[in-house]
Design a protein around this motif. Structure first.
Motif, short mmCIF file in Angstrom:
data_model
loop_
_atom_site.label_atom_id
_atom_site.label_comp_id
_atom_site.label_asym_id
_atom_site.label_seq_id
_atom_site.Cartn_x
_atom_site.Cartn_y
_atom_site.Cartn_z
N ILE A 2 -7.49 68.15 16.36
CA ILE A 2 -6.82 66.89 16.07
C ILE A 2 -7.58 66.16 14.96
O ILE A 2 -8.80 66.28 14.82
CB ILE A 2 -6.69 66.03 17.34
N TRP A 32 -8.60 60.22 23.42
CA TRP A 32 -7.76 60.37 22.22
C TRP A 32 -7.91 61.76 21.63
O TRP A 32 -6.94 62.41 21.28
CB TRP A 32 -8.13 59.33 21.16
N LYS A 34 -8.98 64.50 23.05
CA LYS A 34 -8.47 65.55 23.95
C LYS A 34 -6.95 65.50 24.11
O LYS A 34 -6.36 66.36 24.76
CB LYS A 34 -9.13 65.44 25.33
N GLY A 35 -6.31 64.48 23.52
CA GLY A 35 -4.87 64.36 23.59
C GLY A 35 -4.36 63.88 24.93
O GLY A 35 -3.17 63.99 25.23
N LYS A 36 -5.25 63.32 25.75
CA LYS A 36 -4.86 62.82 27.06
C LYS A 36 -4.34 61.39 26.99
O LYS A 36 -3.76 60.89 27.95
CB LYS A 36 -6.04 62.90 28.03
N ASN A 38 -2.75 58.58 23.80
CA ASN A 38 -2.44 58.32 22.40
C ASN A 38 -3.33 57.20 21.86
O ASN A 38 -3.70 56.29 22.61
CB ASN A 38 -0.97 57.92 22.22
N THR A 59 -3.77 61.57 14.43
CA THR A 59 -3.15 61.98 15.68
C THR A 59 -2.56 63.38 15.66
O THR A 59 -2.00 63.83 16.65
CB THR A 59 -2.04 60.99 16.06
N LYS A 60 -2.65 64.08 14.55
CA LYS A 60 -1.99 65.38 14.46
C LYS A 60 -2.99 66.52 14.31
O LYS A 60 -4.15 66.30 13.97
CB LYS A 60 -1.02 65.37 13.27
N GLU A 61 -2.51 67.71 14.58
CA GLU A 61 -3.28 68.92 14.31
C GLU A 61 -3.25 69.12 12.80
O GLU A 61 -2.19 69.14 12.19
CB GLU A 61 -2.67 70.13 15.01
#
Length: 196
Positions: A2, A32, A34-36, A38, A59-61
């Motif tokens: 991310i 944030w 770990k994407g758990k 936003n 926020t993106k890969e």
């Protein structure tokens, strides 16, 4: 990976340091990344200001080109380069020439070239993927052989430019002058003689 995680690594910034700057707990940064959870929208402008990159990146890969773009922005912030001149290069789609800055810091120019190479590779891969739809896979093999064995030969450059003009891929104003026009006329004569 991310974007926020990549950017923190690039800036050598610890989660705790960013958390302190934002006035939040370190665990929030971890969530944030770990994407758990936003990243709340209210923090995106602050992150943009700190790192000088667009909010979308956090926020993106990230793909390789985006990582290079972020590296370029960091270098610009660190080195504060000055544009010495502009070069005209062919834009994507070969519709026109676009002005590309040349900086006084070679590190910036080097990363610009890396970004351009990555974009060309990406376009070539996309074009190659489309090759499954038609019978011209050998053309790609020949192109690679030519580039590997004769990539710096002027005759290859002139031939490709001539073919691009012949097929209306290049705008008419992209030429190297009389010598190129003479070469193209001779090339087209050969093509016509062999019914291509």
């Amino acid at each position: 990976m991310i974007g926020l995680e990549y950017i923190l690594g690039l800036y050598n910034m610890q989660h705790i340091e960013l958390a302190e700057h934002l006035g939040i707990k370190k665990q929030n940064i971890h969530l944030w990344i770990k994407g758990k959870q936003n990243i709340p929208k209210k923090y995106l402008p602050i992150l943009e200001e700190i790192f000088h990159v667009d909010a979308d990146y956090f926020t993106k890969e990230l793909d390789e080109i985006e990582k290079l773009e972020i590296q370029k922005e960091k270098l610009k912030k660190d080195l504060q380069p000055i544009i010495q001149k502009h070069e005209h290069v062919l834009s994507k789609g070969a519709e026109q020439l676009e002005k590309v800055p040349v900086y006084d810091k070679e590190e910036i120019n080097t990363i610009e070239r890396s970004i351009e190479k990555a974009r060309i590779i990406q376009r070539f891969k996309e074009s190659l993927e489309a090759a499954d739809q038609h019978p011209f896979m050998d053309t790609y093999r020949i192109l690679i052989e030519l580039l590997e064995q004769a990539g710096t030969e002027i005759i290859l450059h002139k031939t490709i430019q001539g073919l691009a003009h012949y097929l209306n891929v290049l705008p008419g104003d992209i030429s190297t002058g009389e010598e190129q026009e003479e070469f193209e006329a001779a090339l087209f004569e050969v093509l016509d003689d062999h019914n291509y």
